[in-house]
Write an enzyme that holds these catalytic residues in place. Structure first.
Site, PDB file in Angstrom:
ATOM      1  N   GLU A 158       5.101  -9.433   5.712  1.00 36.84           N
ATOM      2  CA  GLU A 158       5.449  -9.807   4.823  1.00 36.84           C
ATOM      3  C   GLU A 158       7.020 -10.655   4.095  1.00 36.84           C
ATOM      4  OE1 GLU A 158       4.718  -6.332   2.310  1.00 36.84           O
ATOM      5  OE2 GLU A 158       3.505  -6.630   1.784  1.00 36.84           O
ATOM      6  N   HIS A 174     -10.197  -4.014  27.302  1.00 31.06           N
ATOM      7  CA  HIS A 174     -11.706  -4.353  27.432  1.00 31.06           C
ATOM      8  C   HIS A 174     -12.320  -4.828  26.544  1.00 31.06           C
ATOM      9  CE1 HIS A 174     -11.350  -1.286  30.830  1.00 31.06           C
ATOM     10  NE2 HIS A 174     -10.152  -1.025  29.832  1.00 31.06           N
ATOM     11  N   LYS A 180      -2.970  -8.580  -6.951  1.00 31.74           N
ATOM     12  CA  LYS A 180      -2.451  -7.773  -8.071  1.00 31.74           C
ATOM     13  C   LYS A 180      -2.876  -7.814  -9.247  1.00 31.74           C
ATOM     14  CE  LYS A 180       1.099  -5.844  -5.162  1.00 31.74           C
ATOM     15  NZ  LYS A 180       2.230  -5.409  -5.796  1.00 31.74           N
TER      16      LYS A 180
HETATM   17  O1  LIG Z   1       5.787   0.833  -3.027  1.00 26.40           O
HETATM   18  P1  LIG Z   1       5.101   0.465  -4.149  1.00 26.40           P
HETATM   19  O2  LIG Z   1       5.677  -0.022  -5.531  1.00 26.40           O
HETATM   20  O3  LIG Z   1       4.289   1.516  -4.160  1.00 26.40           O
HETATM   21  O4  LIG Z   1       4.597  -0.581  -2.826  1.00 26.40           O
HETATM   22  C1  LIG Z   1       3.631  -0.725  -2.144  1.00 26.40           C
HETATM   23  C2  LIG Z   1       3.050  -2.098  -1.328  1.00 26.40           C
HETATM   24  O5  LIG Z   1       3.127  -2.859  -2.107  1.00 26.40           O
HETATM   25  C3  LIG Z   1       3.816  -4.114  -1.655  1.00 26.40           C
HETATM   26  O6  LIG Z   1       4.948  -4.159  -3.046  1.00 26.40           O
HETATM   27  C4  LIG Z   1       2.917  -5.529  -0.965  1.00 26.40           C
HETATM   28  O7  LIG Z   1       2.151  -5.296  -3.082  1.00 26.40           O
HETATM   29  C5  LIG Z   1       4.207  -3.779  -0.435  1.00 26.40           C
HETATM   30  O8  LIG Z   1       5.495  -4.633  -0.324  1.00 26.40           O
HETATM   31  C6  LIG Z   1       5.344  -2.176  -0.556  1.00 26.40           C
HETATM   32  O9  LIG Z   1       5.566  -1.788   0.114  1.00 26.40           O
END
Ligand SMILES: O=P(O)(O)OC[C@H]1O[C@](O)(CO)[C@@H](O)[C@@H]1O
Length: 452
Positions: free
Chosen positions: A274, A303, A417
């Protein structure tokens, strides 16, 4: 004590060019200056976390443990759970912990159901962790678990069994914690998820489980003990990875010897992927940076994967992670005698054999012209693990500076998302989902689609 004595020493001609230092030392210096400036201005909070005194968290955890809780369910994903799991597994054994820890990370109904089957909710704390306060996987599971808790112990008692770890001001979880009177801890606003393992995000559940969070922070502090020289050492490692990436070694295999290190590599993969996989540099110009992190576990993957690493495309940088000592060891009995081809193993400990296998594999890869490095941890105790975590956070941040990208954002995860929310009926994202996803009944499984 931790050491990473020959960390970053890529030792084959096929790896770094001989004029690496001449080419990179000024760039390393600039990267250090830039990162230090961002840290001292307060823009980046991860670097000062090891300086914070954890006594408040430790005392709080002792108090809560004294109440007799047997289990905690850590609800979180990505940076909100991987660091905790990494430390718990590495430092283990977790089943001997004062409070047993379960992770509700993925949205897998079977896993969540299994957790509910294993715990007695009357003796279980829900530790919900999300920096943003709105992560779909976390909040969905929280609501299922909270509902089960309320049904078991009643609303007033349930509210005493939830601990929220989130942004100091923003987000739905902060609002809920205020509304329902849940105990809460703050994730500093200037600390992002994948850089938060040394903050309350992990320190709270780890302290609750009875782990040595003070030692963890102590190990992390030692990572910069040598001052400028230590900074340069870390920058040099970052530069080696970036330089190898430029030379066509676009994948970084982290191969750790020992099951306990499995989750540590999961944590590293998020940190590296990321932070460094970016489409724009800091001025907004198109780039496409990144070195793909790959997990391997020794000896299992000798393996399974090593054939590819030895003879497949020479596009991988391979970082071995070993521990010098194990908390427990077992020895092959000297008698009765094993058949001759195996008799030299008698009297050897499993850790000795594992170490020989790591060294053998690394040497073989080096002979095949594959760039390798080795990190040797003194142990998987608190200080070694803390040092490893801190070192890789600095290396990753410095790699971001060298690549001239922002290592602290993750814009690329947002679209997926939003589409998922749209598919589930979110009023703002519905149109986006309709436009992007093939219409129902359109079986797209036989077609590869890509928009450029
Ligand atoms: O702590 P949050 O806001 O729930 O995010 C969880 C994870 O989702 C992300 O934003 C990626 O979708 C990560 O960078 C982060 O660690």
């Amino acid at each position: 004590m931790y050491i990473y004595d020959d960390a970053g020493l890529f030792d084959v001609e096929a790896g770094l060019s001989p004029d690496f230092d001449a080419l990179w030392s000024d760039r390393c210096q600039d990267a250090i200056t830039s990162l230090r400036r961002r840290i001292s201005s307060g823009e980046l909070g991860f670097a000062s976390l090891p300086e914070r005194d954890p006594i408040e968290i430790i005392t709080w955890a002792e108090g809560r443990r004294a109440e007799g809780w047997t289990d905690q369910i850590v609800i979180g994903i990505g940076g909100s759970s991987l660091g905790t799991r990494a430390v718990l597994e590495a430092m283990g054994p977790a089943w001997r912990a004062a409070v047993r820890t379960h992770f509700a990370e993925n949205l897998d109904p079977v896993t969540l159901h299994a957790i509910l089957e294993q715990v007695d909710l009357q003796k279980t704390l829900l530790v919900v962790v999300t920096k943003s306060g709105s992560t779909i996987e976390t909040m969905s599971q929280l609501w299922i678990l909270y509902d089960a808790l309320v049904k078991t112990v009643g609303r007033a008692q349930a509210d005493r069994q939830v601990i929220a770890i989130t942004d100091p001001q923003k987000g739905s979880l902060r609002a809920l914690a205020r509304e329902r009177g849940w105990e809460s801890f703050e994730v500093p606003a200037n600390v992002g998820g994948r850089f938060s393992v040394l903050s309350p995000v992990s320190l709270v559940p780890l302290a609750l489980a009875g782990y040595d969070v003070d030692g963890l922070l102590g190990g992390a502090r030692r990572c910069l003990d040598g001052g400028d020289e230590a900074w340069m050492g870390l920058a040099r490692i970052a530069a080696q990875h970036v330089a190898l990436g430029d030379q066509g070694y676009g994948q970084l295999v982290m191969m750790a010897y020992g099951d306990r290190l499995n989750a540590l590599i999961d944590w590293f993969r998020q940190l590296w992927a990321e932070s460094l996989g970016k489409a724009r540099d800091r001025r907004g110009a198109r780039v496409n940076t990144g070195i793909t992190p790959i997990k391997a576990i020794g000896a299992i993957d000798q393996h399974s994967q090593v054939q590819l690493y030895m003879e497949g495309p020479n596009d991988k940088q391979i970082v071995f992670v070993e521990t010098r000592s194990h908390s427990i060891d077992l020895t092959i009995p000297a008698s009765p005698p094993l058949p001759a081809p195996l008799s030299h193993l008698q009297g050897r400990s499993l850790s000795e054999i594992l170490q020989a296998e790591a060294q053998g594999t690394r040497a073989a890869l080096a002979r095949a012209g594959r760039p390798t490095a080795c990190w040797r941890l003194e142990s998987t105790g608190a200080a070694s693990v803390g040092g490893f975590l801190a070192a890789w956070m600095f290396i990753t941040a410095l790699a971001g500076e060298l690549l001239d990208i922002d290592a602290f954002d993750q814009p690329g995860v947002e679209l997926g998302k939003k589409i998922a929310h749209g598919l589930l009926g979110h009023p703002e994202h519905g149109a986006l989902a309709g436009e992007t996803v093939p219409p129902p009944g359109d079986d797209a499984s036989d077609s590869w689609t890509a928009r450029r």
